[in-house]
Design a protein around this motif. Structure first.
Motif, short mmCIF file in Angstrom:
data_model
loop_
_atom_site.label_atom_id
_atom_site.label_comp_id
_atom_site.label_asym_id
_atom_site.label_seq_id
_atom_site.Cartn_x
_atom_site.Cartn_y
_atom_site.Cartn_z
N UNK A 1 0.79 -1.18 0.08
CA UNK A 1 0.05 -0.08 0.03
C UNK A 1 0.99 1.27 0.06
N UNK A 2 0.48 2.17 -0.96
CA UNK A 2 1.61 3.58 -0.97
C UNK A 2 0.67 4.60 -0.74
N UNK A 3 -0.69 4.56 -0.61
CA UNK A 3 -1.55 5.83 -0.28
C UNK A 3 -3.17 5.44 -0.56
N UNK A 4 -3.79 6.58 -0.64
CA UNK A 4 -5.30 6.34 -0.68
C UNK A 4 -5.87 7.38 -1.06
N UNK A 5 -6.74 7.19 -2.10
CA UNK A 5 -7.70 8.52 -2.54
C UNK A 5 -8.94 8.34 -1.79
N UNK A 6 -9.22 9.41 -1.08
CA UNK A 6 -10.31 9.67 -0.28
C UNK A 6 -11.37 10.16 -0.99
N UNK A 7 -12.69 9.81 -1.19
CA UNK A 7 -13.92 10.31 -1.91
C UNK A 7 -14.83 9.81 -1.33
N UNK A 8 -16.16 10.62 -1.59
CA UNK A 8 -17.25 10.62 -1.32
C UNK A 8 -18.43 10.18 -2.44
N UNK A 9 -18.95 9.05 -2.68
CA UNK A 9 -19.74 8.45 -3.68
C UNK A 9 -21.26 8.37 -3.11
N UNK A 10 -22.05 9.44 -3.85
CA UNK A 10 -23.66 9.20 -3.13
C UNK A 10 -23.55 9.37 -1.56
N UNK A 11 -23.05 10.38 -1.12
CA UNK A 11 -23.03 10.70 0.15
C UNK A 11 -22.61 9.54 1.30
N UNK A 12 -21.63 8.75 0.70
CA UNK A 12 -20.95 7.68 1.42
C UNK A 12 -19.56 7.48 1.32
N UNK A 13 -18.93 7.27 2.35
CA UNK A 13 -17.50 7.48 2.18
C UNK A 13 -16.77 6.06 1.39
N UNK A 14 -16.07 6.26 0.41
CA UNK A 14 -15.79 5.16 -0.65
C UNK A 14 -14.40 5.25 -0.93
N UNK A 15 -13.52 5.17 0.03
CA UNK A 15 -11.99 5.41 -0.29
C UNK A 15 -11.41 4.34 -1.25
#
Length: 234
Positions: free
Chosen positions: A151-165
């Protein structure tokens, strides 16, 4: 000025004609090669990416494998090979990888193919109620393969109001193997992190609400992964 002899004229004509014939021969072979290669790629895509048969593992893909190895590598089940557009995922009940359906139709991403191998970590539970997602950088890996990644990192994002990293990982046998964190990825492979952000922000189209929070480094990625492992155990 003396006129060239017949032999000289003949040699001159031959020198002009010979490369032309050679060029035609080379071009013909190249066209034949690329035609065969294109047909092979189309056949492989049809047989692998767009096959309708579910993929079964030796064990249940979610519950049958450890998330982290003794060497602190992370096991990832590949659901979608890099460059393909058919949306497959592990079914919670059967543990098989199957083509996802929406409104009675098999789901195909209406965008360019995935920018990496897309999969999930077994025995995890993320904020959206599913296993934690992972994007494994590198050449395409066959669907159903379980690969050890770093693992080298993470894309933090929200998809349809849910955390979806989306965790970002590399395999130890690819040309990304020297990368340990996002800083090194940006240093050695410029533009890749931008491609990742751009792709996930746009692949669903304008009708879906996707918010990109940003890419975080390896420490935050491991924090999110450990939280998902603990959540699955509880």
């Amino acid at each position: 000025m003396d006129q060239p002899t017949f032999q000289t004229q003949h040699q001159y004509k031959f020198m002009i004609t010979r490369p032309s014939l050679k060029t035609i021969f080379v071009l013909t072979n190249l066209l034949f090669f690329f035609s065969c290669n294109q047909q092979q790629q189309e056949q492989e895509q049809t047989s692998s990416s767009h096959s309708v048969d579910p993929v079964a593992g030796e064990h249940h893909f979610i519950s049958g494998y450890e998330p982290i190895t003794n060497d602190s590598l992370v096991n990832v089940v590949i659901e979608i090979p890099a460059g393909t557009d058919a949306k497959w995922e592990v079914e919670k009940e059967s543990g098989h990888i199957a083509w996802e359906y929406r409104d009675g139709e098999p789901r195909v991403v209406q965008y360019i193919g995935y920018p990496g191998n897309y999969g999930m970590v077994p025995r995890t539970l993320a904020g959206d109620g599913d296993t934690i997602d992972v994007l494994v950088l590198g050449a395409p890996i066959e669907r159903g393969e379980i690969v050890e990644t770093r693992i080298i990192g993470v894309l933090e994002m929200i998809d349809d109001d849910e955390q979806d990293d989306k965790l970002i990982a590399v395999t130890t046998d690819s040309h990304f193997n020297r990368v340990n964190n996002m800083e090194e990825l940006d240093l050695h492979f410029r533009g890749v992190s931008t491609i990742i952000e751009t792709w996930f922000e746009n692949y669903k189209g304008s009708d879906f609400n996707v918010e990109i929070i940003g890419i975080r480094d390896v420490d935050r990625a491991w924090e999110i992964l450990r939280e998902s492992v603990e959540a699955y155990g509880n």
